[in-house]
Design a protein around this motif. Structure first.
Motif, PDB file in Angstrom:
ATOM      1  N   ALA A  16       0.824  -1.206   0.000  1.00 29.48           N
ATOM      2  CA  ALA A  16       0.000   0.000   0.000  1.00 29.48           C
ATOM      3  C   ALA A  16       0.863   1.263   0.000  1.00 29.48           C
ATOM      4  CB  ALA A  16      -0.924  -0.011   1.223  1.00 29.48           C
ATOM      5  N   ALA A  17       1.868   1.305   0.886  1.00 25.18           N
ATOM      6  CA  ALA A  17       2.729   2.482   0.951  1.00 25.18           C
ATOM      7  C   ALA A  17       3.584   2.609  -0.298  1.00 25.18           C
ATOM      8  CB  ALA A  17       3.614   2.408   2.198  1.00 25.18           C
ATOM      9  N   GLY A  18       4.072   1.487  -0.812  1.00 19.80           N
ATOM     10  CA  GLY A  18       4.911   1.518  -2.008  1.00 19.80           C
ATOM     11  C   GLY A  18       4.163   1.981  -3.237  1.00 19.80           C
ATOM     12  N   LEU A  19       2.917   1.545  -3.380  1.00 19.59           N
ATOM     13  CA  LEU A  19       2.119   1.952  -4.532  1.00 19.59           C
ATOM     14  C   LEU A  19       1.910   3.467  -4.546  1.00 19.59           C
ATOM     15  CD1 LEU A  19       0.303   1.319  -6.964  1.00 19.59           C
ATOM     16  CD2 LEU A  19      -1.576   0.921  -5.350  1.00 19.59           C
ATOM     17  N   THR A 207       8.568  -3.604  12.599  1.00 17.48           N
ATOM     18  CA  THR A 207       8.112  -4.791  13.317  1.00 17.48           C
ATOM     19  C   THR A 207       9.150  -5.242  14.338  1.00 17.48           C
ATOM     20  OG1 THR A 207       6.827  -5.505  11.393  1.00 17.48           O
ATOM     21  CG2 THR A 207       7.332  -7.170  13.047  1.00 17.48           C
ATOM     22  N   LEU A 208      10.419  -5.246  13.935  1.00 19.74           N
ATOM     23  CA  LEU A 208      11.486  -5.661  14.858  1.00 19.74           C
ATOM     24  C   LEU A 208      11.605  -4.692  16.030  1.00 19.74           C
ATOM     25  CD1 LEU A 208      14.244  -6.789  12.318  1.00 19.74           C
ATOM     26  CD2 LEU A 208      12.783  -8.241  13.744  1.00 19.74           C
ATOM     27  N   ARG A 209      11.381  -3.425  15.787  1.00 25.14           N
ATOM     28  CA  ARG A 209      11.495  -2.427  16.846  1.00 25.14           C
ATOM     29  C   ARG A 209      10.212  -2.295  17.666  1.00 25.14           C
ATOM     30  NH1 ARG A 209      15.342  -0.952  19.390  1.00 25.14           N
ATOM     31  NH2 ARG A 209      14.397   1.080  19.809  1.00 25.14           N
ATOM     32  N   GLY A 210       9.137  -2.942  17.231  1.00 30.24           N
ATOM     33  CA  GLY A 210       7.885  -2.849  17.962  1.00 30.24           C
ATOM     34  C   GLY A 210       7.274  -1.467  17.927  1.00 30.24           C
ATOM     35  N   VAL A 211       7.364  -0.816  16.778  1.00 34.13           N
ATOM     36  CA  VAL A 211       6.858   0.544  16.643  1.00 34.13           C
ATOM     37  C   VAL A 211       5.328   0.552  16.722  1.00 34.13           C
ATOM     38  CG1 VAL A 211       6.713   2.524  15.102  1.00 34.13           C
ATOM     39  CG2 VAL A 211       8.845   1.251  15.303  1.00 34.13           C
ATOM     40  N   ARG A 212       4.794   1.510  17.476  1.00 30.39           N
ATOM     41  CA  ARG A 212       3.345   1.613  17.629  1.00 30.39           C
ATOM     42  C   ARG A 212       2.792   2.965  17.176  1.00 30.39           C
ATOM     43  NH1 ARG A 212       1.392  -2.569  20.626  1.00 30.39           N
ATOM     44  NH2 ARG A 212       2.913  -3.792  21.799  1.00 30.39           N
ATOM     45  N   HIS A 213       3.681   3.906  16.874  1.00 29.73           N
ATOM     46  CA  HIS A 213       3.210   5.237  16.486  1.00 29.73           C
ATOM     47  C   HIS A 213       2.705   5.230  15.051  1.00 29.73           C
ATOM     48  CE1 HIS A 213       7.048   5.306  14.464  1.00 29.73           C
ATOM     49  NE2 HIS A 213       7.691   5.227  15.618  1.00 29.73           N
ATOM     50  N   GLY A 214       2.054   6.305  14.672  1.00 30.27           N
ATOM     51  CA  GLY A 214       1.472   6.418  13.342  1.00 30.27           C
ATOM     52  C   GLY A 214       2.406   7.097  12.365  1.00 30.27           C
ATOM     53  N   TRP A 215       1.812   7.883  11.459  1.00 34.44           N
ATOM     54  CA  TRP A 215       2.582   8.429  10.351  1.00 34.44           C
ATOM     55  C   TRP A 215       3.565   9.505  10.800  1.00 34.44           C
ATOM     56  CZ3 TRP A 215       2.403  13.588   9.134  1.00 34.44           C
ATOM     57  CH2 TRP A 215       1.366  14.326   9.674  1.00 34.44           C
ATOM     58  N   ARG A 216       3.267  10.245  11.888  1.00 32.68           N
ATOM     59  CA  ARG A 216       4.168  11.306  12.314  1.00 32.68           C
ATOM     60  C   ARG A 216       5.515  10.756  12.769  1.00 32.68           C
ATOM     61  NH1 ARG A 216      -0.875  12.994  14.106  1.00 32.68           N
ATOM     62  NH2 ARG A 216      -1.545  15.056  13.362  1.00 32.68           N
ATOM     63  N   GLY A 217       5.479   9.759  13.614  1.00 27.65           N
ATOM     64  CA  GLY A 217       6.729   9.160  14.073  1.00 27.65           C
ATOM     65  C   GLY A 217       7.477   8.446  12.957  1.00 27.65           C
ATOM     66  N   LEU A 219       7.851   9.390  10.017  1.00 29.91           N
ATOM     67  CA  LEU A 219       8.606  10.318   9.168  1.00 29.91           C
ATOM     68  C   LEU A 219      10.105  10.203   9.422  1.00 29.91           C
ATOM     69  CD1 LEU A 219       6.412  13.567   9.260  1.00 29.91           C
ATOM     70  CD2 LEU A 219       6.929  12.157   7.254  1.00 29.91           C
ATOM     71  N   LEU A 220      10.490   9.913  10.677  1.00 27.54           N
ATOM     72  CA  LEU A 220      11.904   9.737  10.993  1.00 27.54           C
ATOM     73  C   LEU A 220      12.484   8.516  10.287  1.00 27.54           C
ATOM     74  CD1 LEU A 220      11.956  10.597  14.819  1.00 27.54           C
ATOM     75  CD2 LEU A 220      12.739  11.998  12.901  1.00 27.54           C
ATOM     76  N   TRP A 221      11.694   7.469  10.164  1.00 27.98           N
ATOM     77  CA  TRP A 221      12.155   6.289   9.437  1.00 27.98           C
ATOM     78  C   TRP A 221      12.355   6.620   7.957  1.00 27.98           C
ATOM     79  CZ3 TRP A 221      13.295   1.564  11.624  1.00 27.98           C
ATOM     80  CH2 TRP A 221      12.936   1.409  12.959  1.00 27.98           C
ATOM     81  N   GLY A 222      11.465   7.424   7.406  1.00 28.80           N
ATOM     82  CA  GLY A 222      11.641   7.842   6.021  1.00 28.80           C
ATOM     83  C   GLY A 222      12.864   8.720   5.839  1.00 28.80           C
ATOM     84  N   ALA A 223      13.104   9.633   6.799  1.00 29.44           N
ATOM     85  CA  ALA A 223      14.297  10.484   6.728  1.00 29.44           C
ATOM     86  C   ALA A 223      15.564   9.642   6.823  1.00 29.44           C
ATOM     87  CB  ALA A 223      14.253  11.521   7.843  1.00 29.44           C
ATOM     88  N   ALA A 224      15.538   8.609   7.660  1.00 32.22           N
ATOM     89  CA  ALA A 224      16.698   7.721   7.761  1.00 32.22           C
ATOM     90  C   ALA A 224      16.929   6.976   6.445  1.00 32.22           C
ATOM     91  CB  ALA A 224      16.491   6.726   8.902  1.00 32.22           C
ATOM     92  N   GLY A 225      15.852   6.538   5.812  1.00 26.69           N
ATOM     93  CA  GLY A 225      15.995   5.876   4.515  1.00 26.69           C
ATOM     94  C   GLY A 225      16.580   6.793   3.463  1.00 26.69           C
ATOM     95  N   TYR A 226      16.163   8.049   3.484  1.00 24.69           N
ATOM     96  CA  TYR A 226      16.710   9.039   2.540  1.00 24.69           C
ATOM     97  C   TYR A 226      18.204   9.237   2.772  1.00 24.69           C
ATOM     98  CZ  TYR A 226      17.416  13.591   0.290  1.00 24.69           C
ATOM     99  OH  TYR A 226      17.883  14.623  -0.485  1.00 24.69           O
ATOM    100  N   ALA A 227      18.610   9.320   4.036  1.00 27.11           N
ATOM    101  CA  ALA A 227      20.029   9.500   4.350  1.00 27.11           C
ATOM    102  C   ALA A 227      20.853   8.281   3.949  1.00 27.11           C
ATOM    103  CB  ALA A 227      20.194   9.783   5.846  1.00 27.11           C
ATOM    104  N   VAL A 228      20.298   7.093   4.147  1.00 27.87           N
ATOM    105  CA  VAL A 228      21.048   5.859   3.881  1.00 27.87           C
ATOM    106  C   VAL A 228      21.156   5.583   2.387  1.00 27.87           C
ATOM    107  CG1 VAL A 228      20.993   3.345   4.124  1.00 27.87           C
ATOM    108  CG2 VAL A 228      20.540   4.806   6.112  1.00 27.87           C
ATOM    109  N   PHE A 229      20.049   5.651   1.682  1.00 30.62           N
ATOM    110  CA  PHE A 229      20.007   5.174   0.305  1.00 30.62           C
ATOM    111  C   PHE A 229      20.222   6.260  -0.752  1.00 30.62           C
ATOM    112  CE2 PHE A 229      17.608   1.917   2.600  1.00 30.62           C
ATOM    113  CZ  PHE A 229      18.254   0.771   2.156  1.00 30.62           C
ATOM    114  N   SER A 331       4.005   4.302   5.363  1.00 37.32           N
ATOM    115  CA  SER A 331       4.304   3.020   6.020  1.00 37.32           C
ATOM    116  C   SER A 331       3.832   3.039   7.469  1.00 37.32           C
ATOM    117  CB  SER A 331       5.805   2.734   5.966  1.00 37.32           C
ATOM    118  OG  SER A 331       6.240   2.565   4.628  1.00 37.32           O
ATOM    119  N   GLY A 332       4.084   4.165   8.166  1.00 38.40           N
ATOM    120  CA  GLY A 332       3.598   4.264   9.545  1.00 38.40           C
ATOM    121  C   GLY A 332       2.085   4.241   9.629  1.00 38.40           C
ATOM    122  N   TYR A 333       1.427   4.916   8.689  1.00 39.05           N
ATOM    123  CA  TYR A 333      -0.035   4.950   8.698  1.00 39.05           C
ATOM    124  C   TYR A 333      -0.626   3.555   8.472  1.00 39.05           C
ATOM    125  CZ  TYR A 333      -4.761   5.776   6.968  1.00 39.05           C
ATOM    126  OH  TYR A 333      -6.128   5.724   6.770  1.00 39.05           O
TER     127      TYR A 333
END
Length: 339
Positions: A16-19, A207-217, A219-229, A331-333
């Motif tokens: 869903a998020a990828g599409l 899933t490994l980190r047990g994240v429970r927050h929604g789309w706002r939190g 955003l940090l995962w997306g920023a990390a992906g941008y920095a890494v890739f 992805s968070g949503y």
């Protein structure tokens, strides 16, 4: 209602998020990136059309020289019969010298002031042999046999389109989608496939980190992906418009993979490690690829103007930033929605 299994949750979130994020990236590329690529391709095509003519002239010049020598010798032999013996000796010396020069200085045809010719891969061995016989003898004394590899390397680096075409299977000679709807469709297909793959990585990490927050939190995962890739590899290997000289593909791929791994590990240590020594190790991992340095071409050259190449870097950086933030938020949503 039964709770969704972790595997189904990861897959559904990634799809869903990828599409959606893949479509966002395609829209940004169509508006900002694609026009720059099309403009750069016009410079690349113009350079590709201009290259064969000097190459043909370089091949034809030795033949014209040889024809002129034969006509002159025939005229001299006709007017001066005594020159027949001299012609026989001169021919023997010329043939012997040309053969020796061809064997020990075959780069001669590539070292004179005329344009460089590299058609060994395109079935023109006979033309190159004629060029070598013409210039091998004088050039072999000046340069020697060791310059063959250097001339070939310099030729590859001096022609920005050569490496681009060789590594991508002669793009101008093979099939490629037509500009317009067809090209946009295949770009969207590639972007969605890539986004789903990255979405799987983000969902698995959540899933490994047990994240429970929604789309706002997220955003940090997306920023990390941008920095890494994107961001970290682009510091050493910035996005390149068509017609740009580049280092060998294998070396660039290896450096990109090592940079991605080092950046991901460094950010993980900085964010998750409980002790300062481990955090310092994370900083060292972030810096290591850039201290080593990315592979670079022998000569930095581009068929497109520098301003166009710079605009391409900015447009690509912006499009990827929006893509990664959208992928993280979506992805968070969906990760929370499909729980």
């Amino acid at each position: 209602m039964a709770k969704t299994s972790p595997f189904n949750r990861i897959v559904r979130t990634a799809v869903a998020a990828g599409l959606l994020s893949g479509l966002v990236l395609t829209g940004l590329q169509s508006l900002q990136v694609a026009p720059i690529i099309l403009q750069a391709e016009t410079y690349e095509d113009a350079q590709a059309k201009a290259d064969p003519k000097p190459a043909a002239d370089a091949v034809a010049a030795p033949q014209r020289h040889a024809d002129g020598v034969r006509e002159l010798k025939a005229e001299v032999a006709h007017e001066h019969p005594a020159a027949a013996a001299h012609e026989h000796v001169a021919s023997a010396v010329h043939e012997h010298g040309a053969a020796a020069g061809h064997a020990h200085g075959s780069v001669g045809a590539h070292a004179h002031d005329g344009p460089v010719v590299r058609d060994h891969e395109h079935g023109q061995a006979a033309s190159n042999a004629a060029a070598a016989d013409f210039a091998a003898a004088p050039a072999s004394h000046a340069h020697g046999a060791d310059t063959a590899d250097t001339a070939a390397s310099a030729t590859s680096a001096a022609q920005p389109g050569a490496e681009h075409e060789d590594e991508h299977g002669h793009e101008h000679g093979g099939w490629k989608p037509e500009n317009g709807a067809e090209r946009t469709f295949f770009s969207a297909l590639a972007n969605i496939s890539m986004a789903v793959a990255f979405g799987l990585l983000l969902s698995a990490a959540m899933t490994l980190r047990g994240v429970r927050h929604g789309w706002r939190g997220a955003l940090l995962w997306g920023a990390a992906g941008y920095a890494v890739f994107f961001l970290a590899p682009s510091l050493g290997l910035p996005p390149e418009v068509p017609g740009t000289a580049a280092a060998p593909l294998g070396a660039r791929q290896m450096w990109w993979l090592l940079t991605v791994a080092a950046t991901a590990g460094g950010l993980a240590l900085l964010a998750l490690a409980p002790r300062w020594p481990l955090k310092l190790a994370g900083v060292a991992m972030l810096l290591a690829p850039h201290l080593v340095g990315a592979p670079q071409p022998l000569v930095h050259a581009s068929a497109a103007p520098a301003e166009l190449a710079q605009s391409f870097i900015y447009a690509t950086a912006f499009a990827n930033a929006v893509f990664w933030l959208a992928l993280g938020a979506l992805s968070g949503y969906f990760f929370k929605k499909f729980n």
